[in-house]
Design an enzyme around this catalytic site. Structure first.
Site, PDB file in Angstrom:
ATOM      1  N   GLU A  13       0.852  -1.140   0.051  1.00 15.75           N
ATOM      2  CA  GLU A  13       0.018  -0.020   0.013  1.00 15.75           C
ATOM      3  C   GLU A  13       0.866   1.161  -0.076  1.00 15.75           C
ATOM      4  O   GLU A  13       0.590   2.141   0.911  1.00 15.75           O
ATOM      5  CB  GLU A  13      -0.766   0.052   1.282  1.00 15.75           C
ATOM      6  CG  GLU A  13      -1.967  -1.223   1.356  1.00 15.75           C
ATOM      7  CD  GLU A  13      -2.621  -1.293   2.478  1.00 15.75           C
ATOM      8  OE1 GLU A  13      -2.288  -1.095   3.730  1.00 15.75           O
ATOM      9  OE2 GLU A  13      -3.945  -1.478   2.480  1.00 15.75           O
ATOM     10  N   CYS A  42     -10.419   0.692   7.642  1.00 18.87           N
ATOM     11  CA  CYS A  42     -10.079   2.079   7.865  1.00 18.87           C
ATOM     12  C   CYS A  42     -10.569   3.128   7.249  1.00 18.87           C
ATOM     13  O   CYS A  42     -11.032   4.163   7.782  1.00 18.87           O
ATOM     14  CB  CYS A  42      -8.470   1.950   7.783  1.00 18.87           C
ATOM     15  SG  CYS A  42      -8.125   1.400   6.033  1.00 18.87           S
TER      16      CYS A  42
END
Lengths: 635, 635
Positions: B306, B400
């Site tokens: 990521e 998230c």
């Protein structure tokens, strides 16, 4: 060399096999001198001995000793460590077949003893499972037990073919018998997360004649695609377990897995004659070539999952292009070539061998690329041992690629030529000899540097037969001369000459290897607005060390390309010069602007020098690119 | 609405802070009507209530109950589950501040009780560690304990600011006191694998005046970059632990981590005045914008880790662009804007809010994107729940993004305007009110659809002051009119008008939002030979459902773009029409050809319709692209 034993190579079709072409034994096709012999010598003299050292250091041998109970210790490394020894032993075996060697023979003998000692009484063998007292086949998705078995079988077949010694083959057949009794409908129903066993079992059938092995391979092929590989970590496409193979329309998931499987499927077709398998394999191959293959022949664009990307997802910078995937691609294309006789498969083999497989090995023979990106930026971060910015490495914690390169180079002669009832086909051009029971052809060439290939008929049957020579798709304007008389040649595919050949006949094929600019489909982001340089079968690249400006900032101008022989450079290469411009570009603010409103950069004219991509990263590691933007219109 | 309590927003500088601009309380800047109010209403009425349901379903609440000993059960989900509740509570808190609500107040009270009950007597609190009887901080690289603590602190600060109730703040200060006694030189020396605690501690210092929290934040900032985060899975750059922060020249590693950290570093600068931190932050920001930022403002190009890619590694198709990274980018740019007063930071905030943050939320408010690719091909495989080809999802196993979107929308008013000793600055344009002790401005606008922004002075001090209005970098030809008189305006940055303002004065800013083609740096593969459509602050895209041909095959022609209001479409948008061609391209053979030798494809002229990128995937999911190849020269 003419006294070399003739030994079956990696693929030896059964007499009943369905095929268009038939492979020749090793020793019957023989590389002698030239480009590939240089690589084979390095492989034998440097890479394979280095492999012995690395396998000892990494614990692969000790794992087998611990499994055998002759060493107290703990298993080291990933679960598939055994496979690295097997692949290396396959290389050792083919080398023994190529030329005797006490050291190689001793290595094979030692390893065979060790492997035999580690094998359990019922035939099972896997040092990881045995040293962990783990249930067998409890983790089919990731355990790699059948994968390791497949490589054992391939090594055993190679060892038997090359040496005639049965010891390792006995280990493999005991294990395969155990597997045949264990897996199948109504028994343990499952497939391995990493295909490899399929092609190995078919070859074991070919070597032993035991049809149980073919039937087990057929079972594994048929069972796949029904989502038997349940796990929490990867979706079923990763394992090629999403759709039944006969319904598959593309290659997907982990590239090496996909291509070993595809090779196995094609093998099963050859021995079973099940045309639905061949049709599926051909369909998948076409889609792979049209939408998922790099200019280099490299495949598997994604780091994530070491996987094929979507169609046209072929980034240059973050290309994965695992060396093993190139090898697997060659194995698959070779089997399709035998099945169909179509030149497209040999074309891809050539492209892949020179530009996706060979870059995996350093010129020295002691270091290896796992990943083969088509671009490295000047300021690339290097956070992974596989990252090309690190240069080639002596070994890897997952060391699949190095011994895979070794076994491929050791058996490379296998892929040059075939026979059929009409005659002999030359698919790849290398100096050497091609023999059958009745034919003998001597091939002289400095290919790929020079496009002239000269063939002398040294033995011929007393009847008309056809010599077929592949005209690579890139070789527009190829010419053929027989005994000094120019022939008309077909545009592509094979040029076929049927005649009553005489000993002493001389054929000369001229393939125009002059450098050329290649453009690509604009759907591929990495190539849109850019060109690459190719020359003959070789893809070229710009390495920073040869350029007068930052490689990242260079653009090509459409002017004639020139080439130059450089015997002093990179073991002897032909380089290509091109005209370029370099524009200083700011690194300030967003890299986007109103279209048409960009300030014309001050462009400085330069001369750019390209080297063969396979040879990159053998000097100082710096920026590199295969595709370079163009300053004006071209594609 | 004028009776809303004024409550400090997400960032409330201390009186002694080093800053160029100062933020206004929530309620002082107030979005009323228009584009963003529509999103805020959806957030309050749909997203936040959905969040309550999803958090209950996913076990986040139960984890706290198990930790508190009031429920028998097992912890569910990843280690950072607590943080999702905290982020959602932060949103709930800001919403209570915006307008009273019994339901929201009850949710806050219930959760606060639950969190208090789970807190251990010494102040420590983490439901994963507590339910696993795990040693505290034994896994700093991946345990996320300080990350969760940071989100707890941010929720507690929001709750205290919005409601005045001290209960959650008490929990947070007890935990923070424990952390201050635990970490530091000579005590436990380490940092969290996932930054977040740094900015939270500075804000807790601002809320409580307790300098221990600031010093702990300073410690974490100083300790970072010394490779304290030893682990086998990620290299130190992933954690921003490769080089000390003051030496960092670029953003690297996991994007959300990098940007939360950068926001914290900028916060520490603001309260400590350590200019070396500001200089490092500005340097990193410049490099991020110039080389690692998508046209959308999205950042973090790699799925793998990521993470930020290399400079100019900005693929459209496999872009990651996590929604959380866009939010973190806004947080960082906002802190740099306060520190420096430079318009470039507000420009990036605008670009990011409309085009990288907002796409994370469906028009319905109930579904979310985790990943924001700039291209989806028609035949893309969909193998991951985060893959945009799945469309937005109701929730994620790592959840998230959804509550991060919620807390950002609930506090969005915070980012519109600032004050300094000279007057008032408007950074973002939205209908509403901006008030200070002495000023009141009423803003009317249909931005971003229309570029006209009208401001009425409703209260003013009795002295000359400066009204500063940001002119976005894209807004060439902007005009300013005061009480009907046209003014000369500066080309970019802020247009600043200093005068003795009177109640009733009317300012009109006209930003030309006509559609435009945008080109990019050819070093970015994804944009070379292509253009994007933008209109005002909005990036547009082609969705398959609006086109007469396959999006993958369309190329633009350089002709005038036209726009059309479509109140019926996608909640009311302005679409843009462009001229294009579509060429049927073969999928046969390698997608490469001799440059200049491509057969001219048969091109069919079509009209293409582009919609705002933020609104994509709210209808049938199909191919989509932001960057489209051009049929002829343009950039």
């Amino acid at each position: 060399m003419a006294d070399q034993r003739l030994t079956a190579g990696p693929v030896q079709l059964s007499d009943a096999a369905h095929s268009s072409l038939r492979p020749l034994p090793l020793g019957a096709t023989r590389i002698e001198g030239g480009f590939w012999e240089q690589r084979q010598r390095t492989n034998r003299e440097v890479a394979i001995p280095e492999g012995a050292t690395r396998l000892n250091e990494a614990g692969n041998y000790d794992n087998l000793r611990v499994a055998a109970g002759t060493l107290d210790g703990e298993y080291r490394g990933p679960v598939y460590q055994d496979s690295d020894i097997y692949k290396w032993l396959e290389a050792v075996s083919w080398e023994i077949g190529r030329a005797p060697s006490e050291q190689l023979t001793e290595w094979l003998r030692e390893a065979t003893e060790l492997i035999s000692a580690a094998q359990q009484t019922d035939g099972y063998l896997n040092s990881y499972v045995q040293t962990h007292d783990q249930e067998r086949f409890a983790d089919l998705p990731f355990g790699h037990e059948l994968y390791c078995a497949g490589h054992l079988i391939q090594a055993a077949v190679a060892s038997h073919r090359a040496t005639g010694e049965p010891a390792l083959l006995d280990v493999a057949t005991r294990f395969a018998d155990y597997l045949a009794a264990t897996f199948g409908p109504g028994r343990l129903e499952g497939v391995c997360g990493h295909p490899e066993i399929e092609t190995a079992l078919v070859e074991l059938f070919r070597e032993t004649g035991n049809a149980d092995y073919l039937h087990l391979a057929e079972y594994f092929v048929d069972a796949r695609g029904h989502r038997l590989l349940r796990n929490d970590h990867r979706d079923s496409s990763y394992f090629q377990d999403r759709v039944p193979l006969r319904e598959a329309t593309t290659v997907e998931g982990h590239a090496v897995r996909a291509l070993y499987l595809a090779a196995g499927v094609t093998d099963v077709y050859a021995e079973s004659g099940d045309g639905t398998l061949l049709a599926a394999a051909r369909r998948q191959w076409q889609h792979m070539v049209a939408t998922k293959t790099y200019l280099t022949g490299g495949v598997g664009s994604r780091w994530e999952g070491e996987a094929f990307g979507d169609p046209y997802e072929l980034p240059s910078d973050v290309a994965y292009c695992e060396t093993c995937a190139a090898i697997a691609s060659v194995q698959w294309s070779w089997r399709l070539l035998l099945a169909t006789g179509e030149a497209q498969y040999a074309d891809l083999i050539e492209r892949t061998l020179y530009n996706a497989f060979l870059p995996g090995l350093s010129l020295s023979g002691a270091e290896f690329f796992y990943v083969n990106a088509l671009q490295l930026r000047s300021d690339a971060a290097i956070n992974d041992s596989r990252n090309p910015g690190n240069g080639r490495r002596p070994w890897f914690s997952t060391a699949c690629c190095p011994p895979n390169i070794m076994r491929t180079l050791s058996s490379l002669d296998h892929y040059l030529a075939t026979v059929d009832s009409d005659g002999v086909q030359l698919h790849q051009y290398a100096a050497g000899t091609v023999r059958t029971d009745q034919h003998e052809l001597h091939v002289s060439t400095d290919y790929p540097w020079d496009g002239r290939v000269e063939i002398e008929i040294a033995a011929t049957p007393d009847a008309e037969w056809t010599l077929s020579l592949r005209i690579p798709a890139w070789a527009e304007g190829a010419t053929l001369t027989i005994n000094g008389n120019k022939q008309t040649t077909e545009a592509a595919d094979y040029t076929r000459v049927s005649r009553d050949w005489q000993v002493g006949d001389r054929i000369r094929l001229d393939l125009p290897v002059r450098p050329r600019f290649t453009a690509g489909d604009p759907r591929i982001d990495g190539v849109r607005g850019a060109v690459a340089i190719e020359r003959g079968p070789l893809v070229y690249c710009l390495e920073q060390t040869d350029q007068p400006a930052n490689v990242d900032d260079i653009a090509f101008i459409d002017e004639p390309l020139t080439d130059e022989e450089r015997p002093d450079l990179l073991g002897g290469v032909t380089v290509v010069h091109a005209s370029g411009v370099v524009a200083a570009k700011p690194e300030d603010g967003l890299p986007y602007h109103r279209a048409g409103a960009a300030a014309a950069p001050v462009a400085e004219a330069i001369t750019v020098t390209a080297v063969p991509y396979f040879a990159w990263a053998n000097r100082e590691i710096g920026a590199m690119r295969v595709w370079t933007p163009i300053a004006g219109p071209l594609p």
